[in-house]
Design an enzyme around this catalytic site. Structure first.
Site, PDB file in Angstrom:
ATOM      1  N   ALA A  66      -1.033   1.570  -1.613  1.00 54.94           N
ATOM      2  CA  ALA A  66       0.249   1.596  -2.312  1.00 54.94           C
ATOM      3  C   ALA A  66       0.603   0.157  -2.683  1.00 54.94           C
ATOM      4  CB  ALA A  66       1.311   2.208  -1.411  1.00 54.94           C
ATOM      5  N   GLY A 110      -3.044   3.839   1.007  1.00 60.10           N
ATOM      6  CA  GLY A 110      -2.820   4.977   0.112  1.00 60.10           C
ATOM      7  C   GLY A 110      -4.039   5.318  -0.724  1.00 60.10           C
ATOM      8  N   GLU A 113      -6.046   7.483   1.468  1.00 58.99           N
ATOM      9  CA  GLU A 113      -5.331   8.767   1.584  1.00 58.99           C
ATOM     10  C   GLU A 113      -5.484   9.595   0.304  1.00 58.99           C
ATOM     11  OE1 GLU A 113      -1.747   6.595   2.706  1.00 58.99           O
ATOM     12  OE2 GLU A 113      -1.649   7.808   4.523  1.00 58.99           O
ATOM     13  N   GLU A 133      -2.428  -0.269   7.163  1.00 60.10           N
ATOM     14  CA  GLU A 133      -0.958  -0.365   7.135  1.00 60.10           C
ATOM     15  C   GLU A 133      -0.400  -1.060   8.369  1.00 60.10           C
ATOM     16  OE1 GLU A 133      -2.744   2.328   6.383  1.00 60.10           O
ATOM     17  OE2 GLU A 133      -1.907   3.350   4.634  1.00 60.10           O
TER      18      GLU A 133
HETATM   19  N1  CO8 Z   1      -0.556  -3.796  -3.590  1.00 58.62           N
HETATM   20  C1  CO8 Z   1      -0.263  -4.704  -4.558  1.00 58.62           C
HETATM   21  N2  CO8 Z   1      -1.140  -5.640  -5.010  1.00 58.62           N
HETATM   22  C2  CO8 Z   1      -2.369  -5.644  -4.461  1.00 58.62           C
HETATM   23  C3  CO8 Z   1      -2.758  -4.717  -3.457  1.00 58.62           C
HETATM   24  C4  CO8 Z   1      -1.783  -3.763  -3.022  1.00 58.62           C
HETATM   25  N3  CO8 Z   1      -2.051  -2.830  -2.117  1.00 58.62           N
HETATM   26  N4  CO8 Z   1      -4.016  -4.980  -3.100  1.00 58.62           N
HETATM   27  C5  CO8 Z   1      -4.430  -6.017  -3.867  1.00 58.62           C
HETATM   28  N5  CO8 Z   1      -3.431  -6.427  -4.680  1.00 58.62           N
HETATM   29  C6  CO8 Z   1      -3.460  -7.506  -5.662  1.00 58.62           C
HETATM   30  C7  CO8 Z   1      -3.388  -8.857  -4.987  1.00 58.62           C
HETATM   31  O1  CO8 Z   1      -2.050  -9.206  -4.683  1.00 58.62           O
HETATM   32  C8  CO8 Z   1      -4.003  -9.746  -6.055  1.00 58.62           C
HETATM   33  O2  CO8 Z   1      -3.021  -9.998  -7.039  1.00 58.62           O
HETATM   34  P1  CO8 Z   1      -2.848 -11.503  -7.631  1.00 58.62           P
HETATM   35  O3  CO8 Z   1      -4.159 -11.803  -8.296  1.00 58.62           O
HETATM   36  O4  CO8 Z   1      -1.710 -11.366  -8.588  1.00 58.62           O
HETATM   37  O5  CO8 Z   1      -2.591 -12.391  -6.465  1.00 58.62           O
HETATM   38  C9  CO8 Z   1      -5.064  -8.847  -6.689  1.00 58.62           C
HETATM   39  O6  CO8 Z   1      -4.705  -7.506  -6.342  1.00 58.62           O
HETATM   40  C10 CO8 Z   1      -6.450  -9.111  -6.149  1.00 58.62           C
HETATM   41  O7  CO8 Z   1      -6.387  -9.024  -4.735  1.00 58.62           O
HETATM   42  P2  CO8 Z   1      -7.003 -10.157  -3.759  1.00 58.62           P
HETATM   43  O8  CO8 Z   1      -6.912 -11.505  -4.409  1.00 58.62           O
HETATM   44  O9  CO8 Z   1      -6.357  -9.993  -2.430  1.00 58.62           O
HETATM   45  O10 CO8 Z   1      -8.532  -9.687  -3.749  1.00 58.62           O
HETATM   46  P3  CO8 Z   1      -9.603  -9.919  -2.578  1.00 58.62           P
HETATM   47  O11 CO8 Z   1     -10.890  -9.490  -3.169  1.00 58.62           O
HETATM   48  O12 CO8 Z   1      -9.484 -11.281  -2.020  1.00 58.62           O
HETATM   49  O13 CO8 Z   1      -9.165  -8.886  -1.416  1.00 58.62           O
HETATM   50  C11 CO8 Z   1      -8.450  -6.746  -0.525  1.00 58.62           C
HETATM   51  C12 CO8 Z   1      -9.230  -7.506  -1.640  1.00 58.62           C
HETATM   52  C13 CO8 Z   1      -9.140  -6.937   0.814  1.00 58.62           C
HETATM   53  C14 CO8 Z   1      -8.444  -5.284  -0.914  1.00 58.62           C
HETATM   54  C15 CO8 Z   1      -7.009  -7.300  -0.464  1.00 58.62           C
HETATM   55  O14 CO8 Z   1      -6.446  -7.324  -1.763  1.00 58.62           O
HETATM   56  C16 CO8 Z   1      -6.082  -6.502   0.409  1.00 58.62           C
HETATM   57  O15 CO8 Z   1      -6.147  -6.603   1.625  1.00 58.62           O
HETATM   58  N6  CO8 Z   1      -5.189  -5.695  -0.210  1.00 58.62           N
HETATM   59  C17 CO8 Z   1      -4.198  -4.944   0.518  1.00 58.62           C
HETATM   60  C18 CO8 Z   1      -4.795  -3.736   1.200  1.00 58.62           C
HETATM   61  C19 CO8 Z   1      -3.748  -2.981   1.962  1.00 58.62           C
HETATM   62  O16 CO8 Z   1      -3.113  -3.497   2.873  1.00 58.62           O
HETATM   63  N7  CO8 Z   1      -3.520  -1.720   1.590  1.00 58.62           N
HETATM   64  C20 CO8 Z   1      -2.566  -0.873   2.224  1.00 58.62           C
HETATM   65  C21 CO8 Z   1      -1.246  -0.952   1.524  1.00 58.62           C
HETATM   66  S1  CO8 Z   1       0.033  -0.040   2.360  1.00 58.62           S
HETATM   67  C22 CO8 Z   1      -0.221   1.543   1.882  1.00 58.62           C
HETATM   68  O17 CO8 Z   1      -1.104   1.846   1.144  1.00 58.62           O
HETATM   69  C23 CO8 Z   1       0.711   2.567   2.430  1.00 58.62           C
HETATM   70  C24 CO8 Z   1       0.431   3.897   1.789  1.00 58.62           C
HETATM   71  C25 CO8 Z   1       1.632   4.752   1.961  1.00 58.62           C
HETATM   72  C26 CO8 Z   1       1.631   5.787   0.851  1.00 58.62           C
HETATM   73  C27 CO8 Z   1       2.854   6.599   0.966  1.00 58.62           C
HETATM   74  C28 CO8 Z   1       2.991   7.523  -0.245  1.00 58.62           C
HETATM   75  C29 CO8 Z   1       3.393   8.906   0.149  1.00 58.62           C
END
Ligand code: CO8
Length: 259
Positions: A66, A110, A113, A133
């Protein structure tokens, strides 16, 4: 409806393909993307020519979760009263045709999921699954705590939810989270092969099979078996049952009419 965060196309006029397309944010799932996904899923479900739907992302990310940037601003009233983030996540559960997730790269939070809400997952060898998360001070909110243990058992699900670690494609296949792992450059070919195969079967039988397997997660064994038996009996009222069995007996290819 014009889409900005997804791309939609068809294959051989019988498979609907939805590609998540927010590359700069690794397909992070925000409300607009989920609204568009819901609309596209409903449109393919209503299209009589479509027999199967494929949901995919990019080579780097199916979806990295998400949208954390959007969520970071929200308070309880936004997410509970206004239903932000969560408002359109149930659409996929209402889709009656099969939905296959073709997952390459990250399927986190998400994203994991969403893949699990599909009927089965075909993974590229670079796929990485996780429920991180806990690292953000929250827990999975779209079924991760419920579907993951059903898919891979309690111990691994707890490990994933409590440590937030990622699982690679080989472990995901070993654990039963995904049905197949293929080289990245074969992901769409393999997935479309399965989707085209399903599309050539009777849509009525396919929907019944999906409904019945899903019932296994919602009922006791005896209730599930009764549900299966009744649907099995019901299929003998279709033209497709006559066609499928006649084709076998006469050693020819079946031509199902979805009637
Ligand atoms: N949300 C928003 N932006 C994101 C997300 C995200 N989940 N993941 C990556 N991005 C963005 C980064 O901010 C970055 O943007 P920018 O270039 O503007 O800084 C761009 O994508 C590229 O990301 P990275 O530079 O971090 O890329 P890396 O290759 O270094 O890392 C990763 C990749 C490991 C995937 C890393 O981006 C990461 O850890 N992302 C977050 C993963 C995460 O924590 N996901 C869980 C989110 S919480 C959730 O999903 C709750 C779900 C609940 C759903 C409920 C609905 C019913």
């Amino acid at each position: 409806m014009a889409y900005e965060m997804i791309e939609v196309r068809t294959e051989a006029e019988k498979v609907g393909i939805i590609t998540l397309n927010r590359p700069k944010a690794l397909n992070a799932l925000n409300d607009q993307l989920m609204d568009e996904l819901g609309a596209a899923l409903r449109a393919f479900d209503a299209d009589e020519k479509i027999g199967c739907i494929v949901l995919t992302g990019s080579e780097k990310a199916f979806a990295a979760g998400a949208d954390i940037v959007a969520m970071a601003k929200y308070g309880f009233a936004d997410v509970y009263k206004n239903d932000y983030i969560t408002r359109n996540w149930e659409t996929i559960r209402q889709i009656r045709k099969p939905v296959i997730a073709a997952v390459a790269g990250y399927a986190l939070g998400g994203g994991c999921e969403l893949a699990m809400m599909c009927d089965f997952i075909i993974a590229a060898d670079n796929a990485k699954f996780g429920q991180p998360e806990i690292k953000l001070g929250v827990i999975p909110g779209a079924g991760g705590t419920q579907r993951l243990p059903r898919a891979i058992g309690k111990s691994k699900a707890m490990d994933m939810a409590l440590t937030g670690r990622m699982m690679d494609a080989a472990e995901a296949e070993r654990s039963g989270l995904v049905s197949r792992v293929v080289p990245l450059d074969k992901l769409m070919e393999e997935t479309l092969g399965a989707a085209l195969q399903i599309s050539d079967f009777s849509q009525i039988a396919v929907m019944a099979a999906k409904e019945t397997v899903n019932r296994a997660f919602e009922s006791s064994l005896s209730d599930g078996l009764m549900f299966e038996r009744r649907l099995f009996h019901g299929l003998f009222a279709t033209n497709d049952q006559k066609e499928g069995m006649d084709a076998f007996v006469n050693k020819r290819k079946a031509n199902f009419t979805n009637t």
